[in-house]
Scaffold this motif. Structure first.
Motif, PDB file in Angstrom:
ATOM      1  N   MET A  78      30.085  42.545  52.188  1.00 37.99           N
ATOM      2  CA  MET A  78      31.069  42.116  51.220  1.00 37.99           C
ATOM      3  C   MET A  78      30.693  40.713  50.726  1.00 37.99           C
ATOM      4  N   ARG A  79      30.808  40.525  49.426  1.00 39.08           N
ATOM      5  CA  ARG A  79      30.470  39.226  48.822  1.00 39.08           C
ATOM      6  C   ARG A  79      31.604  38.218  49.027  1.00 39.08           C
ATOM      7  N   LYS A  80      31.203  36.975  49.184  1.00 39.27           N
ATOM      8  CA  LYS A  80      32.157  35.874  49.331  1.00 39.27           C
ATOM      9  C   LYS A  80      32.565  35.389  47.945  1.00 39.27           C
ATOM     10  N   LEU A  81      33.869  35.119  47.761  1.00 39.33           N
ATOM     11  CA  LEU A  81      34.400  34.631  46.491  1.00 39.33           C
ATOM     12  C   LEU A  81      34.972  33.234  46.692  1.00 39.33           C
ATOM     13  N   THR A  82      34.453  32.269  45.916  1.00 38.94           N
ATOM     14  CA  THR A  82      34.869  30.876  46.017  1.00 38.94           C
ATOM     15  C   THR A  82      35.452  30.409  44.696  1.00 38.94           C
ATOM     16  N   PHE A  83      36.594  29.728  44.776  1.00 40.04           N
ATOM     17  CA  PHE A  83      37.197  29.068  43.615  1.00 40.04           C
ATOM     18  C   PHE A  83      36.854  27.595  43.728  1.00 40.04           C
ATOM     19  N   SER A  84      36.062  27.095  42.776  1.00 36.30           N
ATOM     20  CA  SER A  84      35.663  25.689  42.805  1.00 36.30           C
ATOM     21  C   SER A  84      35.707  25.119  41.393  1.00 36.30           C
ATOM     22  N   MET A  85      36.384  23.978  41.292  1.00 34.05           N
ATOM     23  CA  MET A  85      36.457  23.275  40.011  1.00 34.05           C
ATOM     24  C   MET A  85      36.745  21.805  40.282  1.00 34.05           C
ATOM     25  N   ASN A  86      36.483  20.990  39.269  1.00 33.43           N
ATOM     26  CA  ASN A  86      36.926  19.607  39.314  1.00 33.43           C
ATOM     27  C   ASN A  86      38.447  19.598  39.217  1.00 33.43           C
ATOM     28  N   MET A  87      39.061  18.608  39.891  1.00 34.16           N
ATOM     29  CA  MET A  87      40.515  18.522  39.911  1.00 34.16           C
ATOM     30  C   MET A  87      40.917  17.046  39.938  1.00 34.16           C
ATOM     31  N   SER A  88      41.989  16.725  39.221  1.00 32.31           N
ATOM     32  CA  SER A  88      42.551  15.378  39.312  1.00 32.31           C
ATOM     33  C   SER A  88      43.303  15.253  40.637  1.00 32.31           C
ATOM     34  N   LEU A  89      43.562  14.029  41.060  1.00 31.76           N
ATOM     35  CA  LEU A  89      44.273  13.814  42.314  1.00 31.76           C
ATOM     36  C   LEU A  89      45.662  14.445  42.291  1.00 31.76           C
ATOM     37  N   ASP A  90      46.266  14.544  41.111  1.00 30.30           N
ATOM     38  CA  ASP A  90      47.580  15.176  41.025  1.00 30.30           C
ATOM     39  C   ASP A  90      47.499  16.682  40.764  1.00 30.30           C
ATOM     40  N   GLY A  91      46.304  17.268  40.922  1.00 26.98           N
ATOM     41  CA  GLY A  91      46.191  18.714  41.000  1.00 26.98           C
ATOM     42  C   GLY A  91      45.872  19.479  39.729  1.00 26.98           C
ATOM     43  N   GLY A 108      38.450  29.087  36.195  1.00 31.20           N
ATOM     44  CA  GLY A 108      39.484  29.296  35.195  1.00 31.20           C
ATOM     45  C   GLY A 108      40.804  29.516  35.897  1.00 31.20           C
ATOM     46  N   ALA A 109      41.819  28.769  35.506  1.00 31.64           N
ATOM     47  CA  ALA A 109      43.092  28.767  36.221  1.00 31.64           C
ATOM     48  C   ALA A 109      43.790  30.122  36.222  1.00 31.64           C
ATOM     49  N   THR A 110      43.838  30.789  35.102  1.00 32.29           N
ATOM     50  CA  THR A 110      44.562  32.059  35.028  1.00 32.29           C
ATOM     51  C   THR A 110      43.861  33.129  35.849  1.00 32.29           C
ATOM     52  N   LEU A 111      42.551  33.248  35.679  1.00 32.61           N
ATOM     53  CA  LEU A 111      41.786  34.250  36.427  1.00 32.61           C
ATOM     54  C   LEU A 111      41.837  33.958  37.923  1.00 32.61           C
ATOM     55  N   ALA A 112      41.599  32.715  38.313  1.00 30.90           N
ATOM     56  CA  ALA A 112      41.635  32.361  39.731  1.00 30.90           C
ATOM     57  C   ALA A 112      43.035  32.571  40.299  1.00 30.90           C
ATOM     58  N   GLY A 113      44.063  32.291  39.499  1.00 27.36           N
ATOM     59  CA  GLY A 113      45.430  32.510  39.961  1.00 27.36           C
ATOM     60  C   GLY A 113      45.686  33.963  40.305  1.00 27.36           C
ATOM     61  N   ALA A 114      45.192  34.870  39.477  1.00 22.90           N
ATOM     62  CA  ALA A 114      45.356  36.303  39.764  1.00 22.90           C
ATOM     63  C   ALA A 114      44.626  36.675  41.053  1.00 22.90           C
ATOM     64  N   ALA A 115      43.427  36.136  41.240  1.00 25.64           N
ATOM     65  CA  ALA A 115      42.660  36.409  42.460  1.00 25.64           C
ATOM     66  C   ALA A 115      43.337  35.794  43.683  1.00 25.64           C
ATOM     67  N   MET A 116      43.929  34.602  43.532  1.00 20.68           N
ATOM     68  CA  MET A 116      44.669  33.980  44.637  1.00 20.68           C
ATOM     69  C   MET A 116      45.840  34.857  45.065  1.00 20.68           C
ATOM     70  N   ARG A 117      46.648  35.266  44.087  1.00 21.38           N
ATOM     71  CA  ARG A 117      47.828  36.075  44.396  1.00 21.38           C
ATOM     72  C   ARG A 117      47.452  37.402  45.050  1.00 21.38           C
ATOM     73  N   ALA A 118      46.279  37.919  44.718  1.00 20.84           N
ATOM     74  CA  ALA A 118      45.818  39.186  45.296  1.00 20.84           C
ATOM     75  C   ALA A 118      45.107  38.994  46.638  1.00 20.84           C
ATOM     76  N   GLY A 119      44.953  37.754  47.085  1.00 19.67           N
ATOM     77  CA  GLY A 119      44.313  37.490  48.370  1.00 19.67           C
ATOM     78  C   GLY A 119      42.810  37.697  48.367  1.00 19.67           C
ATOM     79  N   LEU A 120      42.178  37.535  47.207  1.00 21.98           N
ATOM     80  CA  LEU A 120      40.748  37.818  47.089  1.00 21.98           C
ATOM     81  C   LEU A 120      39.846  36.599  47.308  1.00 21.98           C
ATOM     82  N   ILE A 121      40.387  35.396  47.295  1.00 18.40           N
ATOM     83  CA  ILE A 121      39.554  34.196  47.391  1.00 18.40           C
ATOM     84  C   ILE A 121      39.286  33.869  48.858  1.00 18.40           C
ATOM     85  N   ASP A 122      37.998  33.735  49.183  1.00 21.88           N
ATOM     86  CA  ASP A 122      37.565  33.447  50.548  1.00 21.88           C
ATOM     87  C   ASP A 122      37.433  31.958  50.813  1.00 21.88           C
ATOM     88  N   GLU A 123      37.171  31.185  49.762  1.00 16.99           N
ATOM     89  CA  GLU A 123      36.957  29.752  49.939  1.00 16.99           C
ATOM     90  C   GLU A 123      37.445  28.998  48.709  1.00 16.99           C
TER      91      GLU A 123
END
Length: 187
Positions: free
Chosen positions: A1-14, A125-140
């Motif tokens: 199974m492939r690992k899925l990582t959400f990584s982006m630059n972020m401001s301190l306030d998120g 991308g916030a919307t796409l990653a959000g859907a993956a987060m809610r579905a429990g698909l993000i590993d890192e």
């Protein structure tokens, strides 16, 4: 199974963008830019939402041909073009630069892609990653936090139905006070 990582630059306030989709606060140091370039080089497949795709594809395909392009930008541009990519959108009809377009259900396709053989996958991308987060698909989650408060914009994290417990696996400090933190999802 492939690992899925959400990584982006972020401001301190998120936020990943300031109001008006302003990214001016996230200009990387040379060291951080090299880290992002190496990450692209190691990515087996990048998953993009439409807005992030439009931002990246408006610049990187020809960035190495621009007057004054630095060696680092030339390297990144080539790596970005070569990296296999999937764009999720129902509003665009064509993509280029080693990219495939998916117009159907993102969660179903991401689930299928995770089950495939291949190298690690990054999601952006916030919307796409959000859907993956809610579905429990993000590993890192890899947060590259810049020491700036932007006061609003596009948040890194989405509203969730359930808690996601994480384990800290790495911290690293870059010039200009940028801090990288990597967390694995505790399953």
């Amino acid at each position: 199974m492939r690992k899925l990582t959400f990584s982006m630059n972020m401001s301190l306030d998120g936020y990943i963008t300031a109001p008006g989709d302003d990214l001016g606060w996230s200009v990387p140091s040379d060291e951080l830019f090299q880290w992002w370039s190496d990450r692209v080089d190691a990515t087996g497949l990048a998953l993009y939402g439409r807005r992030l795709w439009e931002t990246m594809s408006s610049y990187w395909p020809t960035a190495d041909q621009q007057p004054g392009a630095t060696p680092a930008a030339i390297e990144f541009a080539g790596r970005w073009r070569d990296m296999p990519k999937v764009v999720f959108s129902s509003t665009i009809s064509t993509v280029d630069w080693n990219t495939r377009l998916v117009t159907g259900d993102a969660v179903t396709e991401i689930t299928r892609l995770k089950a495939d053989d291949g190298g690690p996958m990054d999601i952006g991308g916030a919307t796409l990653a959000g859907a993956a987060m809610r579905a429990g698909l993000i590993d890192e989650y890899t947060l590259v936090t810049h020491p700036v408060l932007v006061g609003g914009g596009t948040p890194f994290f989405t509203a969730l139905d359930n808690w996601v417990n994480l384990n800290l696996v790495q911290t690293r400090t870059f010039p200009d006070g940028v801090v990288l933190t990597r967390y694995e999802t505790r399953r």
